[in-house]
Every structure is written in C-alpha cells, then in structure tokens.
Write a protein that holds these residues in place. Structure first.
Motif, PDB file in Angstrom:
ATOM      1  N   ASP A 296       0.809  -1.219   0.000  1.00 49.46           N
ATOM      2  CA  ASP A 296       0.000   0.000   0.000  1.00 49.46           C
ATOM      3  C   ASP A 296       0.841   1.269   0.000  1.00 49.46           C
ATOM      4  O   ASP A 296       0.420   2.301  -0.530  1.00 49.46           O
ATOM      5  N   PHE A 297       2.016   1.192   0.577  1.00 50.21           N
ATOM      6  CA  PHE A 297       2.841   2.386   0.749  1.00 50.21           C
ATOM      7  C   PHE A 297       4.048   2.416  -0.182  1.00 50.21           C
ATOM      8  O   PHE A 297       4.881   3.310  -0.088  1.00 50.21           O
ATOM      9  N   LEU A 298       4.135   1.454  -1.098  1.00 47.62           N
ATOM     10  CA  LEU A 298       5.353   1.288  -1.887  1.00 47.62           C
ATOM     11  C   LEU A 298       5.520   2.338  -2.975  1.00 47.62           C
ATOM     12  O   LEU A 298       6.628   2.813  -3.218  1.00 47.62           O
ATOM     13  N   ASP A 299       4.435   2.698  -3.649  1.00 52.45           N
ATOM     14  CA  ASP A 299       4.526   3.649  -4.758  1.00 52.45           C
ATOM     15  C   ASP A 299       3.269   4.518  -4.760  1.00 52.45           C
ATOM     16  O   ASP A 299       2.179   4.044  -5.097  1.00 52.45           O
ATOM     17  N   PRO A 300       3.381   5.793  -4.394  1.00 55.80           N
ATOM     18  CA  PRO A 300       2.200   6.664  -4.316  1.00 55.80           C
ATOM     19  C   PRO A 300       1.539   6.917  -5.669  1.00 55.80           C
ATOM     20  O   PRO A 300       0.393   7.375  -5.717  1.00 55.80           O
ATOM     21  N   LEU A 301       2.228   6.616  -6.765  1.00 52.43           N
ATOM     22  CA  LEU A 301       1.629   6.786  -8.090  1.00 52.43           C
ATOM     23  C   LEU A 301       0.738   5.600  -8.460  1.00 52.43           C
ATOM     24  O   LEU A 301      -0.064   5.702  -9.400  1.00 52.43           O
ATOM     25  N   VAL A 302       0.873   4.495  -7.732  1.00 51.95           N
ATOM     26  CA  VAL A 302       0.134   3.279  -8.071  1.00 51.95           C
ATOM     27  C   VAL A 302      -0.802   2.858  -6.943  1.00 51.95           C
ATOM     28  O   VAL A 302      -1.952   2.490  -7.187  1.00 51.95           O
ATOM     29  N   PHE A 303      -0.342   2.938  -5.718  1.00 52.10           N
ATOM     30  CA  PHE A 303      -1.141   2.486  -4.581  1.00 52.10           C
ATOM     31  C   PHE A 303      -1.628   3.712  -3.793  1.00 52.10           C
ATOM     32  O   PHE A 303      -2.281   4.567  -4.366  1.00 52.10           O
ATOM     33  N   ARG A 304      -1.318   3.828  -2.532  1.00 50.08           N
ATOM     34  CA  ARG A 304      -1.817   4.946  -1.737  1.00 50.08           C
ATOM     35  C   ARG A 304      -1.105   6.237  -2.096  1.00 50.08           C
ATOM     36  O   ARG A 304       0.111   6.365  -1.940  1.00 50.08           O
ATOM     37  N   ALA A 305      -1.896   7.218  -2.552  1.00 47.26           N
ATOM     38  CA  ALA A 305      -1.315   8.475  -3.008  1.00 47.26           C
ATOM     39  C   ALA A 305      -0.740   9.303  -1.866  1.00 47.26           C
ATOM     40  O   ALA A 305       0.107  10.180  -2.093  1.00 47.26           O
ATOM     41  N   ASP A 306      -1.168   9.024  -0.642  1.00 48.45           N
ATOM     42  CA  ASP A 306      -0.698   9.828   0.491  1.00 48.45           C
ATOM     43  C   ASP A 306       0.547   9.240   1.157  1.00 48.45           C
ATOM     44  O   ASP A 306       1.017   9.751   2.169  1.00 48.45           O
TER      45      ASP A 306
END
Length: 490
Positions: A296-306
C-alpha cells in the motif's frame, strides 16, 4: 465448503480437550523421560544444577541488552515501547530425519505458491479451471490488479518466505500459515544463535548443530542473482519505513550483515524508469530493492497516493525490468488466510504431487454451512482476520468473553470474506527456564526459505514461545518469547 474439520486429525477432539495435558511434548517422551536427542543436554543440566541456568539466563539478557537486540510493542495509542528481545536459553532440537521431511515440504510449498502467483497475475488458469474460486482472489485485500502481466526477474515472486509450523497432539507437523509479503524474525533467529553459542558453548560441544548464521550470505547471493545488470554489478538497498517501524532492528541488522545500504523512501528517486540512490557523489543506480514497506505504501503513483514511505515510479521501473523488488508486489494474496485453505490443491494442481506438509483444518466464512457451524461453536475455535498478522485481528475462542464473541459475530456477518476459523490445536510444548524453574510452554516454528537461483531452507528457524502459562499465542507483540532452534547434522 471445506470438510476438513473431522478428517484433519481429530479437530473436534482437539478443541474440546482439557488443554496442555493433551499437547505433544517436544522434550519429554510418554514416560516423562527426555527424548533421545535431548539426553546429552539433560545430563549436562543435571550435572551442573539449575543454578547454572539462572546465571546463564542473566548473562543472555545482558548480552541482548548490550547488543541492542530489541523489538517494539505498540500500545492502543500507537506509542512504541522498545523491549529487550525475550529469549529462553534452552534450545529446541530437531533431528536430521525430521528436518529432511520439513525441508522437502517447505520447498514444495514455496515452489507451488510461486507458480500460483505467476498464474493469477497472468493467465489465471487455476481460476478458470475452478480449483480456486475467482471471487476469493478478486475480493482479496492483497490482490493487486495494478501489477497484472508484469514479469518479475526470473519469474520469482516469493524470494523470502517464513512459513509457520506447529505440531499437533500426535506430534505431526502442520502448516499454520504462510508469510510471503515482508516476513520478519530472521535477525532474531541469528541473534538467538550468537547468544546461545556465547553463553552455552558446552551444549554445542555435545551436538553437531547446523549453522544459521550464514543466512545474510545466502540472502545476498539470491538478491544479486535477481539483478537486471547481472550479479557482479548489482547495487542493492534495503528499503525501510524508518526508525518507528517495529522491525527496524531487523532492517538495520540485515543491511549491515549484507554490506548494503539501508534506505528510506526519501533516499531513492526514479528517473526514466530506473531507480537511483541519492549519495554525496550524486545518483547511483539501484538494481535490487529488498523492501520492508508494505504494498500500500510502496509507490504513491500506483497504490496509496498519500504515502511518504515509498518511491514514486518504482512500479514502472519494475514493470520495465530495470529493478527487482523483493518480495514482489502482490505476493500477499498467496498468504491470505482464506487462500491458505486451498494450498494443498494448489500443490496438486501445479506440481502433480501430494502435499508433504498438511494444513490445519480450516473453515471459510464465505461458505454458509461453515459459517453456521463456527458461529455455533465459537468457544472452540480460533477466528482470524485473513490479512492480519502478529496475533492481531484474532479471537481465541476458549479464552474469549461473550462480549468478544458477539463482536466477532457482527464482524463476520458484515464481511465473511475477511475471516476464517480453525479448531484450537494444542501447540506442542517444550521446557523453558522461567524465574528459576523449568516449566513447559507452547511453541511454534518459523523456518525461513530463500528463493534465488534455487530454493534454500535455512536449517533452523525462529521458535516462538508463549511465555504466559497456558497461552497458545506465541507472537512477540502479544507477550511471546523465543528459543534457539537446533537442526542436527546427519
């Protein structure tokens, strides 16, 4: 749906048993004498007296405190409390014959789960053939549609695995759960061995014990194998969420032992689908990221933006084949506790083999019959949230209150896919040295498996101990401790 409860080794008898008296004892045989492979250790304890154990236990605690071997427990306010790693000095011993079977079963399981992940993120043959229900995958929290059709280096998803094993009342090894996302605990396995060798060299003089200290070297070799630019030029980093993560000690330990950089998300940047490490000499290209950051926290462009913990663009770099991510994103669906129930069929489907290691009987809450039975017998069940770990999101039926059971009934009916249930299995027991006395406590075992050029099972693992008398919960976050785990050489 899964009629394993009665055929899986006396499930109802297990859950109705009086408790510890029914558990298999690792140390004592049925005549209450030490098992053959424990006799040399027991003879030494008898010859030196229990006073020696007290001095050694104190020495072990001081050694762990001095070396800074700690873990973090979070309170309800999410405030971290750092504690010295709880360690029992009496080792658990596994014979060579037992280990041969375990090693074969673990390799089989990891090979099949890796093929399963490759399939569900590509052709989804196993879903089309009806072996695993498609809705079970598509409704899974850790199924990542964003990574469909990405080919990880060498088609490996499960580079590092920790498979939790228990022994039932008959002494059979069973798989309790698979840990394929960011499995932790290996640093404590190694530290247990280092401390044990230091304080009890006389024990080792009586046994031929296989090594576990070479784990970082095996891991480094596997990470280099994954490098898109080849092993000789591989730049590797360990990606950590930072100092407030409960496993931060392990992140620093492994980076130091492998001689690679420990980095946070802010230390990395992506340009032209490549990952770079910021250094005082400028940007340095990274080939392999051993990430200890959840999907969820690995890539803000793909998963969670925050998310501020990951690296923007790292999934595109992975998709382009310019970096290896360990473990591969999306691996969590294979250790979803609802999918776990299907692993025996997954092994048969991909490998055409009978499973060497069996599962604990499991009930699916999405099945109406299973759910009805569990809700009528909650006081005899362990109910688990499918995507939780560390002992969280779990109801231990025999120790639960009516209010807690009512709360779980509501949760299950609101979201059946999020829960499974299993009969209470009395985990095997082992003697521990606690407060000046030898007492028996329940335990499990987490061996670690590395998948690189081949599959390596480190001969040992993290034995976790439920230090509270009568408890079946071994997680350190819930008050558990650990033992050194000895695998005997042939």
């Amino acid at each position: 749906m899964l009629r394993q409860f009665q055929s899986g080794g006396g499930g109802q008898t297990q859950s109705q048993s009086a408790g510890p008296a029914m558990a298999y004892h690792e140390f004592y045989s049925d005549n209450f004498l030490p098992r053959e492979h424990y006799r040399p250790m027991w003879e030494h304890i008898q010859g030196t007296g229990q006073q020696m154990l007290g001095a050694k236990a104190h020495e072990a605690h001081l050694a762990l405190h001095t070396e800074g071997v700690t873990f973090t427990v979070y309170s309800d306010q999410d405030e971290g409390i750092e504690r010295v790693w709880p360690f029992d000095i009496l080792p658990r011993i596994i014979t060579a014959d037992e280990w041969t079977m375990l090693e074969a079963g673990l390799k089989q399981r990891i090979r099949a789960l890796n093929l399963f992940l490759k399939d569900i993120y590509h052709g989804q043959r196993i879903l089309k053939d009806g072996v695993v229900p498609p809705e079970l995958i598509y409704r899974g929290k850790d199924f990542r549609r964003e990574i469909m059709d990405i080919d990880p280096p060498h088609d490996i998803y499960t580079h590092i695995s920790g498979v939790d094993l228990i022994r039932d009342e008959a002494g059979r090894y069973l798989v309790l759960e698979d840990n394929l996302r960011t499995p932790s605990g290996v640093s404590y396995m190694i530290e247990n061995r280092i401390v044990e060798r230091r304080i009890l060299p006389e024990f080792f003089a009586r046994y031929k014990v296989r090594r576990v200290e070479h784990y970082p070297a095996l891991l480094l070799q596997a990470l280099r194998f994954l490098s898109p630019r080849g092993p000789d030029e591989a730049t590797i980093v360990v990606l950590t969420p930072g100092i407030y993560n409960s496993a931060y000690f392990e992140h620093t330990f492994l980076a130091k032992e492998m001689g690679v950089e420990l980095a946070e998300g802010r230390d990395l940047v992506c340009e032209n689908d490549k990952v770079y490490l910021k250094t005082t000499q400028g940007l340095r290209r990274v080939d392999v990221v051993y990430r200890r950051v959840d999907d969820d926290f690995l890539d803000p462009l793909v998963f969670r933006a925050d998310s501020t913990l990951g690296v923007a663009g790292i999934i595109d770099a992975w998709r382009a084949g310019n970096v290896a991510l360990v473990n591969a994103p999306g691996s969590g669906i294979a250790d979803d506790k609802a999918v776990y129930a299907y692993v025996p069929e997954i092994i048969r489907y991909y490998l055409g083999e009978a499973p060497i290691l069996q599962n604990v009987p499991t009930y699916q809450m999405t099945d109406h019959q299973d759910r009805a039975y569990v809700l009528d017998n909650m006081e005899r069940m362990v109910i688990k949230a499918v995507a939780e770990s560390g002992g969280y999101g779990m109801l231990m039926g025999p120790a639960s209150t009516a209010a807690q059971r009512a709360e779980f009934v509501k949760k299950i009916n609101e979201n059946p896919r999020n829960y499974i249930a299993q009969p209470v299995v009395q985990l095997s027991r082992h003697i521990c040295y606690l407060d000046g006395e030898l007492e028996s406590r329940h335990l499990d075992l987490r061996p670690f498996i590395i998948y690189g050029d081949g599959i390596e099972v480190v001969p040992g693992g993290l034995t976790r101990v439920a230090l509270t008398k009568g408890s079946l919960v071994v997680n350190s976050s819930q008050g558990g401790g650990s033992k050194d785990t000895w695998v005997l050489a042939d």
